[in-house]
Design an enzyme around this catalytic site. Structure first.
Site, PDB file in Angstrom:
ATOM      1  N   SER A 150       0.755  -0.840  -0.216  1.00 61.14           N
ATOM      2  CA  SER A 150      -0.096  -0.218  -0.155  1.00 61.14           C
ATOM      3  C   SER A 150       1.218   1.424  -0.202  1.00 61.14           C
ATOM      4  CB  SER A 150      -0.604   0.091   1.720  1.00 61.14           C
ATOM      5  OG  SER A 150      -1.340   0.666   1.146  1.00 61.14           O
TER       6      SER A 150
ATOM      7  N   TYR B 242      -1.867  -0.527  10.246  1.00 56.07           N
ATOM      8  CA  TYR B 242      -0.779  -0.708   8.947  1.00 56.07           C
ATOM      9  C   TYR B 242      -0.110  -0.484   7.887  1.00 56.07           C
ATOM     10  CZ  TYR B 242      -4.320  -1.288   4.455  1.00 56.07           C
ATOM     11  OH  TYR B 242      -4.021  -0.684   2.851  1.00 56.07           O
TER      12      TYR B 242
HETATM   13  N1  LIG Z   1      -8.676  -0.299  -1.546  1.00 59.55           N
HETATM   14  C1  LIG Z   1      -7.410   0.803  -0.894  1.00 59.55           C
HETATM   15  O1  LIG Z   1      -7.713   1.505  -1.088  1.00 59.55           O
HETATM   16  C2  LIG Z   1      -5.925  -0.831  -0.681  1.00 59.55           C
HETATM   17  C3  LIG Z   1      -4.986   0.567  -0.513  1.00 59.55           C
HETATM   18  C4  LIG Z   1      -4.295   0.363  -0.742  1.00 59.55           C
HETATM   19  C5  LIG Z   1      -3.920  -1.175  -0.224  1.00 59.55           C
HETATM   20  N2  LIG Z   1      -4.138  -2.285  -0.763  1.00 59.55           N
HETATM   21  C6  LIG Z   1      -4.494  -3.712  -0.649  1.00 59.55           C
HETATM   22  O2  LIG Z   1      -5.913  -4.059  -1.320  1.00 59.55           O
HETATM   23  C7  LIG Z   1      -5.670  -5.360  -0.940  1.00 59.55           C
HETATM   24  C8  LIG Z   1      -7.365  -5.374  -0.982  1.00 59.55           C
HETATM   25  O3  LIG Z   1      -7.856  -4.157  -0.314  1.00 59.55           O
HETATM   26  P1  LIG Z   1      -9.244  -4.098  -1.106  1.00 59.55           P
HETATM   27  O4  LIG Z   1      -9.636  -3.141  -0.971  1.00 59.55           O
HETATM   28  O5  LIG Z   1     -10.008  -4.451  -1.928  1.00 59.55           O
HETATM   29  O6  LIG Z   1     -10.329  -4.663  -0.049  1.00 59.55           O
HETATM   30  P2  LIG Z   1     -11.519  -5.369   0.653  1.00 59.55           P
HETATM   31  O7  LIG Z   1     -12.582  -5.473  -0.457  1.00 59.55           O
HETATM   32  O8  LIG Z   1     -12.148  -5.623   2.128  1.00 59.55           O
HETATM   33  O9  LIG Z   1     -11.194  -7.345   0.835  1.00 59.55           O
HETATM   34  C9  LIG Z   1     -10.100  -7.694   1.908  1.00 59.55           C
HETATM   35  C10 LIG Z   1      -9.985  -9.023   1.137  1.00 59.55           C
HETATM   36  O10 LIG Z   1      -9.506 -10.068   2.129  1.00 59.55           O
HETATM   37  C11 LIG Z   1      -9.819 -11.347   2.036  1.00 59.55           C
HETATM   38  N3  LIG Z   1      -9.219 -11.115   3.437  1.00 59.55           N
HETATM   39  C12 LIG Z   1      -9.844 -10.789   4.889  1.00 59.55           C
HETATM   40  N4  LIG Z   1      -8.790 -11.201   5.932  1.00 59.55           N
HETATM   41  C13 LIG Z   1      -9.152 -12.798   5.502  1.00 59.55           C
HETATM   42  C14 LIG Z   1      -8.371 -13.789   5.902  1.00 59.55           C
HETATM   43  N5  LIG Z   1      -7.857 -13.807   7.756  1.00 59.55           N
HETATM   44  N6  LIG Z   1      -8.252 -14.403   5.749  1.00 59.55           N
HETATM   45  C15 LIG Z   1      -8.788 -14.666   4.301  1.00 59.55           C
HETATM   46  N7  LIG Z   1      -9.377 -13.577   3.331  1.00 59.55           N
HETATM   47  C16 LIG Z   1      -9.088 -12.770   4.417  1.00 59.55           C
HETATM   48  C17 LIG Z   1     -11.106 -10.757   2.320  1.00 59.55           C
HETATM   49  O11 LIG Z   1     -11.935 -12.094   1.976  1.00 59.55           O
HETATM   50  P3  LIG Z   1     -13.256 -12.743   3.312  1.00 59.55           P
HETATM   51  O12 LIG Z   1     -13.259 -11.779   3.491  1.00 59.55           O
HETATM   52  O13 LIG Z   1     -13.841 -13.418   1.933  1.00 59.55           O
HETATM   53  O14 LIG Z   1     -12.488 -13.099   4.566  1.00 59.55           O
HETATM   54  C18 LIG Z   1     -11.751 -10.072   1.830  1.00 59.55           C
HETATM   55  O15 LIG Z   1     -11.589 -10.569   0.276  1.00 59.55           O
HETATM   56  C19 LIG Z   1      -5.539  -5.252   0.954  1.00 59.55           C
HETATM   57  O16 LIG Z   1      -4.069  -6.015   1.246  1.00 59.55           O
HETATM   58  C20 LIG Z   1      -5.040  -3.783   1.384  1.00 59.55           C
HETATM   59  O17 LIG Z   1      -4.805  -3.735   2.294  1.00 59.55           O
HETATM   60  C21 LIG Z   1      -5.986  -1.215  -0.541  1.00 59.55           C
END
Ligand SMILES: NC(=O)c1ccc[n+]([C@@H]2O[C@H](COP(=O)([O-])OP(=O)(O)OC[C@H]3O[C@@H](n4cnc5c(N)ncnc54)[C@H](OP(=O)(O)O)[C@@H]3O)[C@@H](O)[C@H]2O)c1
Length: 253
Positions: free
Chosen positions: A141, A154
């Site tokens: 991130s 984070y």
């Molecule tokens: N959105 C942003 O602005 C942003 C920015 C920078 C980085 N990121 C990174 O990008 C990645 C995805 O983010 P997103 O925004 O798409 O988040 P999201 O929509 O909340 O999705 C998170 C995913 O992680 C899975 N997950 C969480 N805990 C888990 C566990 N214990 N075991 C297995 N799966 C788990 C969830 O699956 P289930 O709910 O099915 O368990 C879900 O598929 C993350 O690593 C986040 O830190 C996001």
């Protein structure tokens, strides 16, 4: 099709960025193992991929549990060939300053964001070494590249993913395994929607997220998926240990 005949594991593929990566990889010909804990959303992702003519299967796994990860790999090996590509995208944001975060929340952040990457790589790398090929992409991130307010756990976790990516690239590039990292800026997914809606003033919070970058808007999961595809392309034999920001210019400011 860039990924024709290849097999990919995408963690966090039941939602947001991971889901979009799973869709794009499948359109590019990869067979995709969709990983998450939500059966309903996992089945929906598989259904969407299959409806578009692709191949996917959902493996319900809590990636913070080493035994569950071992079971996941055993089940994947029954349905899938050797793994060519891994995208470690599962993650969680625990907001707060150090004095506000409980030990339980700190631990959950570390296990979900960092230990999950270790467990998956620890299991998959031996077979990649045997085949002298493989491509691993870790999703860190913008928060791993700079300090963000009330994001102590984070920022720490995402910095660790960057360090782990660099160390693994040093260790395994000689084995033909390319290991890279993407650092998305704020991307409009469920995770960010939740952060905005639970803040004191959602409108101001969203505007502050936009103000951190050079683009006057937030990013999309599709944008991140295109960068992911670029880094896992099997033609890539020289880009490894790279940390690529997809953040609307936020870390350049
Ligand atoms: N959105 C942003 O602005 C942003 C920015 C920078 C980085 N990121 C990174 O990008 C990645 C995805 O983010 P997103 O925004 O798409 O988040 P999201 O929509 O909340 O999705 C998170 C995913 O992680 C899975 N997950 C969480 N805990 C888990 C566990 N214990 N075991 C297995 N799966 C788990 C969830 O699956 P289930 O709910 O099915 O368990 C879900 O598929 C993350 O690593 C986040 O830190 C996001």
């Amino acid at each position: 099709m860039k990924l024709k005949g290849l097999t990919a594991i995408v963690t966090g593929a039941t939602s947001g960025i991971g889901k979009e990566i799973a869709y794009l990889f499948s359109k590019e010909g990869a067979k995709v193992a969709v990983i998450g804990r939500d059966n309903y959303r996992g089945a929906k992702v598989v259904e969407t991929i299959e409806a578009a003519g692709g191949t996917a299967a959902f493996f319900n796994t809590d990636l913070t549990d080493p035994n569950a990860v071992a079971v996941m790999f055993s089940n994947i090996s029954k349905e899938f060939d050797d793994i060519d590509i891994v995208v470690n995208c599962a993650g969680v944001v625990i907001p707060g300053t150090v004095d506000e975060i409980s030990y339980e929340n700190w631990e959950n952040s570390w296990l979900t964001n960092v230990t999950s990457v270790f467990l998956v790589c620890n299991a998959v790398i031996p077979s990649m070494i045997r085949r002298s090929r493989g491509n691993i992409l870790n999703i860190a991130s913008e928060a791993g590249l700079k300090g963000l307010e009330k994001r102590a756990a984070y920022c720490a976790a995402k910095s660790a993913i960057i360090g782990l990516t660099k160390a693994m690239s040093v260790d395994y590039s000689k084995n033909g395994i390319m290991i890279n990292c993407l650092c998305p800026g704020t991307i409009e997914t469920e995770m960010v929607e939740k952060l905005i809606m639970t803040s004191n003033n959602p409108k101001i919070t969203k505007q502050a997220m936009i103000n951190r970058r050079s683009t006057p808007y937030l990013g999309t999961a599709e944008e991140v998926s295109r960068a992911a595809l670029f880094l896992v392309d099997p033609l890539n034999k020289y880009i490894t240990g790279t940390i690529l920001a997809v953040d609307g210019g936020a870390t350049a400011r």
